[in-house]
Every structure is written in C-alpha cells, then in structure tokens.
Design a protein around this motif. Sequence first.
Motif, short mmCIF file in Angstrom:
data_model
loop_
_atom_site.label_atom_id
_atom_site.label_comp_id
_atom_site.label_asym_id
_atom_site.label_seq_id
_atom_site.Cartn_x
_atom_site.Cartn_y
_atom_site.Cartn_z
N VAL A 5 0.86 -1.19 0.00
CA VAL A 5 0.00 0.00 0.00
C VAL A 5 0.90 1.23 0.00
O VAL A 5 1.69 1.43 0.93
CB VAL A 5 -0.93 0.03 1.23
CG1 VAL A 5 -1.85 1.25 1.18
CG2 VAL A 5 -1.74 -1.26 1.33
N GLY A 6 0.80 2.05 -1.04
CA GLY A 6 1.63 3.24 -1.13
C GLY A 6 0.78 4.50 -1.17
O GLY A 6 -0.15 4.60 -1.96
N HIS A 7 1.12 5.46 -0.31
CA HIS A 7 0.41 6.74 -0.29
C HIS A 7 1.21 7.80 -1.03
O HIS A 7 2.43 7.91 -0.86
CB HIS A 7 0.17 7.18 1.15
CG HIS A 7 -0.44 8.55 1.29
ND1 HIS A 7 0.21 9.61 1.87
CD2 HIS A 7 -1.66 9.02 0.90
CE1 HIS A 7 -0.58 10.68 1.85
NE2 HIS A 7 -1.71 10.35 1.26
N SER A 8 0.57 8.55 -1.89
CA SER A 8 1.16 9.72 -2.55
C SER A 8 2.42 9.33 -3.32
O SER A 8 2.38 8.49 -4.20
CB SER A 8 1.41 10.82 -1.51
OG SER A 8 1.59 12.07 -2.12
N MET A 9 3.58 9.93 -2.98
CA MET A 9 4.80 9.63 -3.74
C MET A 9 5.19 8.17 -3.65
O MET A 9 5.92 7.66 -4.50
CB MET A 9 5.96 10.48 -3.26
CG MET A 9 6.52 10.06 -1.91
SD MET A 9 8.31 10.23 -1.81
CE MET A 9 8.63 9.43 -0.23
N ALA A 10 4.72 7.45 -2.62
CA ALA A 10 5.09 6.05 -2.45
C ALA A 10 4.53 5.17 -3.56
O ALA A 10 4.90 4.00 -3.66
CB ALA A 10 4.64 5.54 -1.09
N GLY A 11 3.65 5.72 -4.39
CA GLY A 11 3.17 4.94 -5.52
C GLY A 11 4.32 4.50 -6.42
O GLY A 11 4.37 3.36 -6.89
#
Length: 267
Positions: free
Chosen positions: A93-99
């Motif tokens: 699960v990645g939020h924002s830039m963590a995509g």
Amino acid sequence: MKISLLLLLITALCQTVSNAQSRTYVLVHGGWHGAWCWKKVVPLLETNGSRVVAIDLPGHGDDKTSPAGVTLDEYTKKVVQLAKAQTGPVILVGHSMAGVIIAQAAEVLGKEKVAKLVFLDAFMPKNGESVFALAAKAEELNKAEGKPTTEPSLSQCLLLSDDKQTSRVDLDRVAQLFYHDCSADDVAFAKAHLGPQPMGCLGTPVQVSDAQYGAIPKVYILCTRAKDLDKRSIANNVPIQKMYTLASSHSPFFSMPEKLVAILQAL
C-alpha cells in the motif's frame, strides 16, 4: 444432511478467518511523512488477524539515514527487504509519492511475492515516469479540462534547503494542503512529526516491465477532496483492477481511517 451443511458452514467460516489472518499489508508513507501517519490504520487492520508492517523510509520517521541525497533505489531496497522478511505474499500500500516506490519494489519482488498493489491517492507510474513527471502531466490535463487549481499549490508550500537536496512543508499552510478535514489533534500531531523530504528521488523515473509490475493486480483509492493535486488522470494512467473513492483530503488515514480500512479489508 443438517450435519453436512453445518460442517460446510464451519469450513467456510474457518477459511474466511484463515484468509484474513494470512494477509500481510506493507504500508508505505508518502513524502515528508513517516510510519507514524498510519497510527490509526494499523490497529484497525490488525483486528481481523492481518499482519501489518508500517515502514519508515530512509531519512524519514525513526530512520536515522541523512535525508540529503537519499535515492529512489534506497527507498526501494528498504521496501523489498521488509517485504521479503514477511511470510507469504504481501499487499503493498503506497500513499502519494510512495506509488512510484511500490511500483519499483513490485518490479523486483514479482507477482509471487506481491499479491496486490494499492495506490492511495498516489502516483501510479508507467515505465520511465517519475513523481515530478506524473504531477506535471496531471496538472496539464487538469488545466486542459478547465479544472480549477487549488490554492495554495504544493509548490507554494515547499521550503527548499540551501543545497536544494531536501524540502520541508510550510507548517503554516500544510493543514489546508493535506489535512483540511482532519481534527485539530491530528493536524498538531502531523505538524510535530513532518520531516525533510529528499528531492532527488522525486525526479527519478521508474524502470518497470509488463512482465513484472504489469502482471500484478492494482487498485486505486482516489481521495476526491484532496487539495494537493487532482489525481483522477493518474488513477487511469495504467490498467487497474478497481478504483475506490473516498470523499476525503489527501490524508484519509487521519480523517476516515475506518472507511480506508474497510476498503483495504475488502480487497
């Protein structure tokens, strides 16, 4: 007949519990944040027996790496290392830039290790795209479609270090930018924990393939009231299995954790 039906129901129930317990979520925070942003989400996910790992990326949270010069490769290696340490497949699960980070990590880990990729109002790249490239493309499309720009913009809220290697978010503007539907306590907590963001990794393009990254099922969770950037076009940047929407700011892990967790548990 009744006994057989009862046994069937018990078996199905046990299988459901087993599936829930076998799930492992790896939560990757966005820019300027740390594992601390998932503090409401982790216990909610764990209530059904799921395993949850919330990561501090290099230079963030409790990770003591100097943020200056941290690279996308260093981010990726930490996610890969922690994912490999888990038993069985994981849901990244990645939020924002963590995509872009979970995309690059998925390329390394492959579909045998990554059961699903979840992009939480995140930058979901094609091969060769970076956070900066995706943001620029989304802004151009939004402008072409006549969508109003939000004020202040993310760029207006950034305070660059003298060497331009890191940035911080202007604490006087961050509540409006990221947390406009969050409680005063949550905003204060975030302000006390936000840290510097390495800038170089935001401009680094991912190197991903259809055989690896492309083969892993993807889900997008769009925050329809986010003020940092309208990401509707990013949610359609690559093929996805399903898109969910939350009528939240960019930070549903604070403002509506129960609804966010309900989506994660339904995957």
